[in-house]
Design a protein around this motif. Structure first.
Motif, PDB file in Angstrom:
ATOM      1  N   GLY A 116       0.092   0.784  -0.034  1.00  0.00           N
ATOM      2  CA  GLY A 116      -1.188   0.598  -0.695  1.00  0.00           C
ATOM      3  C   GLY A 116      -1.530  -0.800  -1.141  1.00  0.00           C
ATOM      4  N   VAL A 117      -0.880  -1.824  -0.565  1.00  0.00           N
ATOM      5  CA  VAL A 117      -1.152  -3.207  -0.960  1.00  0.00           C
ATOM      6  C   VAL A 117      -1.468  -4.022   0.285  1.00  0.00           C
ATOM      7  CG1 VAL A 117      -0.245  -5.256  -2.134  1.00  0.00           C
ATOM      8  CG2 VAL A 117       0.421  -2.982  -2.920  1.00  0.00           C
ATOM      9  N   PRO A 118      -2.482  -4.893   0.244  1.00  0.00           N
ATOM     10  CA  PRO A 118      -2.821  -5.696   1.426  1.00  0.00           C
ATOM     11  C   PRO A 118      -1.670  -6.609   1.858  1.00  0.00           C
ATOM     12  CG  PRO A 118      -4.596  -5.783  -0.182  1.00  0.00           C
ATOM     13  CD  PRO A 118      -3.430  -5.112  -0.860  1.00  0.00           C
ATOM     14  N   ASN A 119      -1.635  -6.913   3.145  1.00  0.00           N
ATOM     15  CA  ASN A 119      -0.673  -7.858   3.713  1.00  0.00           C
ATOM     16  C   ASN A 119      -1.363  -9.165   4.100  1.00  0.00           C
ATOM     17  OD1 ASN A 119       0.688  -5.012   5.062  1.00  0.00           O
ATOM     18  ND2 ASN A 119       1.981  -6.390   3.887  1.00  0.00           N
ATOM     19  N   GLU A 120      -0.558 -10.231   4.127  1.00  0.00           N
ATOM     20  CA  GLU A 120      -0.991 -11.548   4.612  1.00  0.00           C
ATOM     21  C   GLU A 120      -2.181 -12.107   3.830  1.00  0.00           C
ATOM     22  OE1 GLU A 120      -0.665 -12.194   8.926  1.00  0.00           O
ATOM     23  OE2 GLU A 120      -0.142 -10.058   9.066  1.00  0.00           O
ATOM     24  N   ILE A 121      -2.246 -11.751   2.550  1.00  0.00           N
ATOM     25  CA  ILE A 121      -3.276 -12.240   1.637  1.00  0.00           C
ATOM     26  C   ILE A 121      -2.588 -12.719   0.370  1.00  0.00           C
ATOM     27  CG2 ILE A 121      -5.221 -11.560   0.174  1.00  0.00           C
ATOM     28  CD1 ILE A 121      -6.051  -9.584   2.331  1.00  0.00           C
ATOM     29  N   GLU A 122      -2.951 -13.912  -0.086  1.00  0.00           N
ATOM     30  CA  GLU A 122      -2.361 -14.440  -1.323  1.00  0.00           C
ATOM     31  C   GLU A 122      -2.800 -13.602  -2.525  1.00  0.00           C
ATOM     32  OE1 GLU A 122      -0.285 -16.914  -1.627  1.00  0.00           O
ATOM     33  OE2 GLU A 122      -0.480 -18.183   0.167  1.00  0.00           O
ATOM     34  N   ASN A 123      -1.856 -13.320  -3.413  1.00  0.00           N
ATOM     35  CA  ASN A 123      -2.128 -12.591  -4.653  1.00  0.00           C
ATOM     36  C   ASN A 123      -2.937 -11.315  -4.406  1.00  0.00           C
ATOM     37  OD1 ASN A 123      -0.908 -14.747  -6.201  1.00  0.00           O
ATOM     38  ND2 ASN A 123      -2.809 -15.902  -5.903  1.00  0.00           N
ATOM     39  N   PRO A 124      -2.417 -10.414  -3.604  1.00  0.00           N
ATOM     40  CA  PRO A 124      -3.189  -9.223  -3.247  1.00  0.00           C
ATOM     41  C   PRO A 124      -3.341  -8.255  -4.413  1.00  0.00           C
ATOM     42  CG  PRO A 124      -0.941  -9.007  -2.454  1.00  0.00           C
ATOM     43  CD  PRO A 124      -1.057 -10.410  -3.015  1.00  0.00           C
ATOM     44  N   ILE A 125      -4.471  -7.567  -4.429  1.00  0.00           N
ATOM     45  CA  ILE A 125      -4.727  -6.506  -5.397  1.00  0.00           C
ATOM     46  C   ILE A 125      -4.501  -5.174  -4.693  1.00  0.00           C
ATOM     47  CG2 ILE A 125      -6.455  -5.434  -6.898  1.00  0.00           C
ATOM     48  CD1 ILE A 125      -7.920  -8.139  -6.911  1.00  0.00           C
ATOM     49  N   PRO A 126      -3.694  -4.278  -5.255  1.00  0.00           N
ATOM     50  CA  PRO A 126      -3.536  -2.958  -4.628  1.00  0.00           C
ATOM     51  C   PRO A 126      -4.903  -2.322  -4.364  1.00  0.00           C
ATOM     52  CG  PRO A 126      -1.953  -3.227  -6.410  1.00  0.00           C
ATOM     53  CD  PRO A 126      -2.876  -4.409  -6.479  1.00  0.00           C
ATOM     54  N   PHE A 127      -5.031  -1.657  -3.227  1.00  0.00           N
ATOM     55  CA  PHE A 127      -6.313  -1.079  -2.844  1.00  0.00           C
ATOM     56  C   PHE A 127      -6.887  -0.184  -3.940  1.00  0.00           C
ATOM     57  CE2 PHE A 127      -4.086  -1.259   1.437  1.00  0.00           C
ATOM     58  CZ  PHE A 127      -4.719  -2.421   1.846  1.00  0.00           C
ATOM     59  N   ARG A 128      -6.039   0.622  -4.540  1.00  0.00           N
ATOM     60  CA  ARG A 128      -6.520   1.592  -5.521  1.00  0.00           C
ATOM     61  C   ARG A 128      -7.015   0.922  -6.796  1.00  0.00           C
ATOM     62  NH1 ARG A 128      -5.857   6.578  -4.340  1.00  0.00           N
ATOM     63  NH2 ARG A 128      -4.010   6.204  -3.046  1.00  0.00           N
ATOM     64  N   GLU A 129      -6.576  -0.301  -7.040  1.00  0.00           N
ATOM     65  CA  GLU A 129      -6.974  -1.017  -8.252  1.00  0.00           C
ATOM     66  C   GLU A 129      -8.114  -1.994  -8.014  1.00  0.00           C
ATOM     67  OE1 GLU A 129      -3.510  -2.882  -9.853  1.00  0.00           O
ATOM     68  OE2 GLU A 129      -2.289  -1.062  -9.679  1.00  0.00           O
ATOM     69  N   ASP A 130      -8.540  -2.151  -6.770  1.00  0.00           N
ATOM     70  CA  ASP A 130      -9.572  -3.138  -6.431  1.00  0.00           C
ATOM     71  C   ASP A 130     -10.947  -2.491  -6.589  1.00  0.00           C
ATOM     72  OD1 ASP A 130     -11.160  -5.135  -5.420  1.00  0.00           O
ATOM     73  OD2 ASP A 130      -9.918  -5.531  -3.661  1.00  0.00           O
ATOM     74  N   ALA A 131     -11.478  -2.558  -7.800  1.00  0.00           N
ATOM     75  CA  ALA A 131     -12.715  -1.851  -8.137  1.00  0.00           C
ATOM     76  C   ALA A 131     -13.948  -2.746  -8.099  1.00  0.00           C
ATOM     77  CB  ALA A 131     -12.582  -1.217  -9.519  1.00  0.00           C
ATOM     78  N   ALA A 132     -13.795  -4.011  -7.721  1.00  0.00           N
ATOM     79  CA  ALA A 132     -14.954  -4.912  -7.660  1.00  0.00           C
ATOM     80  C   ALA A 132     -15.908  -4.472  -6.562  1.00  0.00           C
ATOM     81  CB  ALA A 132     -14.481  -6.344  -7.407  1.00  0.00           C
ATOM     82  N   GLN A 133     -17.191  -4.465  -6.867  1.00  0.00           N
ATOM     83  CA  GLN A 133     -18.194  -4.095  -5.868  1.00  0.00           C
ATOM     84  C   GLN A 133     -18.310  -5.190  -4.798  1.00  0.00           C
ATOM     85  OE1 GLN A 133     -20.245  -1.188  -5.432  1.00  0.00           O
ATOM     86  NE2 GLN A 133     -18.555  -0.460  -6.721  1.00  0.00           N
ATOM     87  N   ARG A 134     -18.287  -4.781  -3.561  1.00  0.00           N
ATOM     88  CA  ARG A 134     -18.353  -5.697  -2.429  1.00  0.00           C
ATOM     89  C   ARG A 134     -19.673  -5.498  -1.690  1.00  0.00           C
ATOM     90  NH1 ARG A 134     -13.074  -8.497  -1.674  1.00  0.00           N
ATOM     91  NH2 ARG A 134     -11.664  -7.342  -3.063  1.00  0.00           N
TER      92      ARG A 134
END
Length: 309
Positions: A116-134
């Motif tokens: 549940g965590v992104p790869n190859e990205i600096e300082n990744p936010i777990p998907f389930r915790e990424d609540a920012a509107q995109r």
């Protein structure tokens, strides 16, 4: 002459591109969690289709396939049992996408359990915790897909000019790049690893053998704008100063690869020919300096004509 290649200035759709990258990681990680390991992580990639990007058949339950439809802007799941479920792509958070994706897979009889965590990205936010509107720029996404279709055709043609081991033309969701890779047939020294949020053993397996790899980034990599790339691992002596074409191609020392701006290709008289020139000249530099078996090269394939033996 090519039909027109679309404009895809990265700065205008950066936030949408970053969101699409994370959505594709979720879909890709689902495939990864259910598919037996294939050399160089080829079992985990996505593929360009006429509609968008797809997983191919994932061995979950009787088989599930997921497509990011970049024309109708939806995520479509299809099961081998004949069921279809989907939800719309649009402005949302990564956590909302994850919730909808997990429900879709469960409704198809699948098991939506994966890392549940992104790869190859600096300082990744777990998907389930990424609540920012995109945001979701549908026009930019569709132009990006049109570019992928154009590029895929050239990469597929380039792939036919090599008799040795070669990868499919596929999109790696970790680095968000479309790629094709040729192999010399020789083992390579262990890769040093160190790619952010990617286990070193995965990187070392991917680069276990000598490669010449080329592909396309939409932006946000070594170049702020969309660009084509070509590199060799291990890079042979003299590769960084090799003479390559077209003239706009250059060696990016930090990335350790040659780059060619997408806009240079798009605005040229014949984008397909310009891109093929870059692919062939950078491969030739890697193969010559790396002392590859040049007998593995052959004329590009043509429809309905068997390869001469």
């Amino acid at each position: 002459m090519d039909s027109e290649w679309p404009q895809i200035p990265y700065g205008e759709w950066r936030e949408t591109a970053e969101a699409l990258h994370l959505y594709l990681q979720i879909v890709g990680k689902y495939r990864l969690a259910h598919t037996p390991w294939l050399n160089h992580s080829w079992h985990a990639t996505s593929y360009v289709t006429a509609r968008g990007l797809e997983t191919s058949l994932v061995p979950d339950n009787d088989g599930i396939e997921v497509t990011l439809d970049l024309h109708d802007h939806s995520v479509v799941g299809s099961s081998a049992a004949g069921q279809v479920r989907q939800f719309s792509l649009g402005a949302m958070s990564v956590s909302q996408f994850l919730e909808r994706f997990e429900k879709m897979i469960a409704d198809l009889g699948g098991s939506p359990q994966f890392h549940g965590v992104p790869n190859e990205i600096e300082n990744p936010i777990p998907f389930r915790e990424d609540a920012a509107q995109r945001p979701y720029d549908a026009d930019a996404v569709q132009r990006f897909h049109q570019a992928l279709v154009k590029i895929t055709g050239v990469l597929q043609s380039f792939r036919t000019g090599f008799l040795g081991k070669s990868s499919p033309v596929h999109l790696f969701w970790g680095s968000f790049d479309l790629a094709v890779t040729r192999f010399s047939g020789r083992s390579a020294p262990p890769h040093p690893g160190g790619i952010p949020e990617l286990p070193d053993d995965v990187t070392r397996e991917a680069y276990s053998h000598e490669v010449s790899s080329a592909g396309f980034w939409a932006g946000g990599g070594p170049s702020d704008e969309a660009a084509f790339y070509s590199y060799a691992y291990p890079a042979p002596d003299g590769f960084s100063v090799a003479s390559v074409e077209p003239e706009a191609a250059y060696y990016h020392s930090d990335a350790g690869e040659f780059l060619l701006p997408y806009e240079t290709v798009r605005s040229s008289e014949n984008p397909s020919v310009t891109l093929m020139t870059f692919l062939e000249s950078t491969f030739s530099a890697a193969a010559s300096l790396g002392r590859w078996d040049r007998s593995l090269e052959c004329p590009l394939g043509r429809p309905r004509l068997p390869r001469p033996v």
